[in-house]
Design a protein around this motif. Structure first.
Motif, short mmCIF file in Angstrom:
data_model
loop_
_atom_site.label_atom_id
_atom_site.label_comp_id
_atom_site.label_asym_id
_atom_site.label_seq_id
_atom_site.Cartn_x
_atom_site.Cartn_y
_atom_site.Cartn_z
N MET A 1 47.18 30.90 33.29
CA MET A 1 46.44 31.97 32.61
C MET A 1 47.43 32.87 31.88
O MET A 1 48.51 33.15 32.38
CB MET A 1 45.64 32.78 33.62
CG MET A 1 44.57 31.99 34.32
SD MET A 1 43.77 32.89 35.65
CE MET A 1 42.93 34.15 34.75
N ASP A 2 47.04 33.33 30.68
CA ASP A 2 47.90 34.25 29.96
C ASP A 2 47.67 35.67 30.49
O ASP A 2 46.81 35.92 31.34
CB ASP A 2 47.70 34.16 28.45
CG ASP A 2 46.30 34.56 28.01
OD1 ASP A 2 45.55 35.13 28.82
OD2 ASP A 2 45.95 34.30 26.84
N ALA A 3 48.45 36.61 29.99
CA ALA A 3 48.40 37.99 30.49
C ALA A 3 47.04 38.62 30.26
O ALA A 3 46.55 39.38 31.10
CB ALA A 3 49.50 38.82 29.82
N GLN A 4 46.40 38.33 29.15
CA GLN A 4 45.09 38.91 28.85
C GLN A 4 44.05 38.40 29.84
O GLN A 4 43.24 39.18 30.35
CB GLN A 4 44.68 38.58 27.42
CG GLN A 4 43.35 39.20 27.03
CD GLN A 4 42.95 38.83 25.61
OE1 GLN A 4 43.63 38.05 24.95
NE2 GLN A 4 41.85 39.39 25.15
N GLN A 5 44.07 37.11 30.12
CA GLN A 5 43.11 36.55 31.08
C GLN A 5 43.35 37.11 32.48
O GLN A 5 42.40 37.40 33.21
CB GLN A 5 43.22 35.03 31.10
CG GLN A 5 42.71 34.37 29.85
CD GLN A 5 43.03 32.89 29.83
OE1 GLN A 5 44.08 32.46 30.32
NE2 GLN A 5 42.14 32.11 29.23
N ARG A 6 44.63 37.24 32.84
CA ARG A 6 44.95 37.83 34.16
C ARG A 6 44.46 39.26 34.25
O ARG A 6 43.92 39.68 35.26
CB ARG A 6 46.46 37.77 34.40
CG ARG A 6 46.90 36.60 35.21
CD ARG A 6 48.31 36.77 35.76
NE ARG A 6 49.28 37.31 34.84
CZ ARG A 6 50.02 36.60 33.99
NH1 ARG A 6 49.86 35.31 33.93
NH2 ARG A 6 50.89 37.19 33.21
N GLY A 7 44.67 40.01 33.18
CA GLY A 7 44.22 41.40 33.16
C GLY A 7 42.72 41.51 33.28
O GLY A 7 42.19 42.36 34.01
N GLU A 8 41.99 40.63 32.58
CA GLU A 8 40.53 40.65 32.67
C GLU A 8 40.07 40.24 34.06
O GLU A 8 39.14 40.84 34.61
CB GLU A 8 39.94 39.70 31.62
CG GLU A 8 38.44 39.73 31.58
CD GLU A 8 37.86 38.83 30.50
OE1 GLU A 8 36.68 38.50 30.62
OE2 GLU A 8 38.59 38.48 29.56
N LEU A 9 40.71 39.23 34.63
CA LEU A 9 40.38 38.81 35.99
C LEU A 9 40.62 39.95 36.97
O LEU A 9 39.80 40.22 37.85
CB LEU A 9 41.21 37.60 36.38
CG LEU A 9 41.00 37.04 37.78
CD1 LEU A 9 39.59 36.49 37.93
CD2 LEU A 9 42.02 35.96 38.09
N HIS A 10 41.73 40.65 36.81
CA HIS A 10 42.07 41.76 37.68
C HIS A 10 41.03 42.88 37.55
O HIS A 10 40.58 43.45 38.55
CB HIS A 10 43.47 42.28 37.36
CG HIS A 10 43.95 43.35 38.27
ND1 HIS A 10 44.21 43.13 39.60
CD2 HIS A 10 44.21 44.66 38.05
CE1 HIS A 10 44.61 44.25 40.16
NE2 HIS A 10 44.62 45.20 39.24
N ARG A 11 40.62 43.22 36.33
CA ARG A 11 39.62 44.27 36.11
C ARG A 11 38.27 43.87 36.70
O ARG A 11 37.60 44.68 37.34
CB ARG A 11 39.48 44.57 34.62
CG ARG A 11 40.61 45.41 34.06
CD ARG A 11 40.32 45.85 32.63
NE ARG A 11 40.21 44.73 31.70
CZ ARG A 11 41.24 44.09 31.15
NH1 ARG A 11 42.48 44.48 31.45
NH2 ARG A 11 41.06 43.08 30.31
N ASN A 12 37.88 42.61 36.51
CA ASN A 12 36.61 42.15 37.08
C ASN A 12 36.63 42.18 38.60
O ASN A 12 35.65 42.56 39.24
CB ASN A 12 36.29 40.73 36.59
CG ASN A 12 35.88 40.70 35.14
OD1 ASN A 12 35.44 41.71 34.59
ND2 ASN A 12 36.03 39.55 34.51
N PHE A 13 37.77 41.77 39.16
CA PHE A 13 37.88 41.81 40.61
C PHE A 13 37.84 43.25 41.13
O PHE A 13 37.21 43.52 42.15
CB PHE A 13 39.15 41.10 41.08
CG PHE A 13 39.30 41.10 42.57
CD1 PHE A 13 38.51 40.27 43.35
CD2 PHE A 13 40.21 41.93 43.20
CE1 PHE A 13 38.62 40.27 44.72
CE2 PHE A 13 40.34 41.94 44.57
CZ PHE A 13 39.54 41.09 45.34
#
Length: 135
Positions: free
Chosen positions: A27-39
């Motif tokens: 996962m790129d940084a943007q996807q990780r950030g979105e995953l983190h925010r959703n979590f």
């Protein structure tokens, strides 16, 4: 609560991979950030509901104490029986839910809760003990 919340999210969670049809792609940084925010959103909603339920359970404990006091029974034996039966049955409940399914387990829980609430209105000590064991 911040300490508790942060202990459920580790740096290993950020190195997750997503599966595509051909191969695993990091996962790129943007996807990780979105995953983190959703979590984080999910975690906050979950903890809000959990804290309300724990508050309700705490308030029920004081109600049960007053109810048992009015019955003039051994209150400590009733609470101790409830705690010990929970400690005894808890290790087996997870595998029972796995075996019988969540839906059936929820139905059994609801039926048991109705029976327990009916038993709480008895002034007979042995019936109250049975209710605490079932609880």
């Amino acid at each position: 609560t911040t300490f508790i919340c942060s202990s459920f999210y580790t740096s290993d969670d950020e190195t997750s991979t997503e599966t595509t049809s051909s191969s695993k792609v990091p996962m790129d940084a943007q996807q990780r950030g979105e995953l983190h925010r959703n979590f984080d959103k999910f975690r906050k909603k979950y903890l809000a509901v959990y804290l309300v339920i724990m508050l309700a359970d705490w308030m029920q404990g004081t109600h049960m104490y007053t109810l048992y006091l009015s019955y003039n029974v051994n209150i400590s034996a009733l609470f101790l029986t409830g705690f010990l039966s929970g400690a005894f049955f808890a290790p087996f409940l997870g595998s029972a839910v796995d075996k019988f399914g969540r839906k059936n387990s929820c139905i059994v829980y609801c039926v048991l809760e109705i029976i327990i609430n009916v038993l709480e209105h008895s002034t007979n000590f042995h019936v109250l003990i049975l209710g605490r064991v079932l609880g």
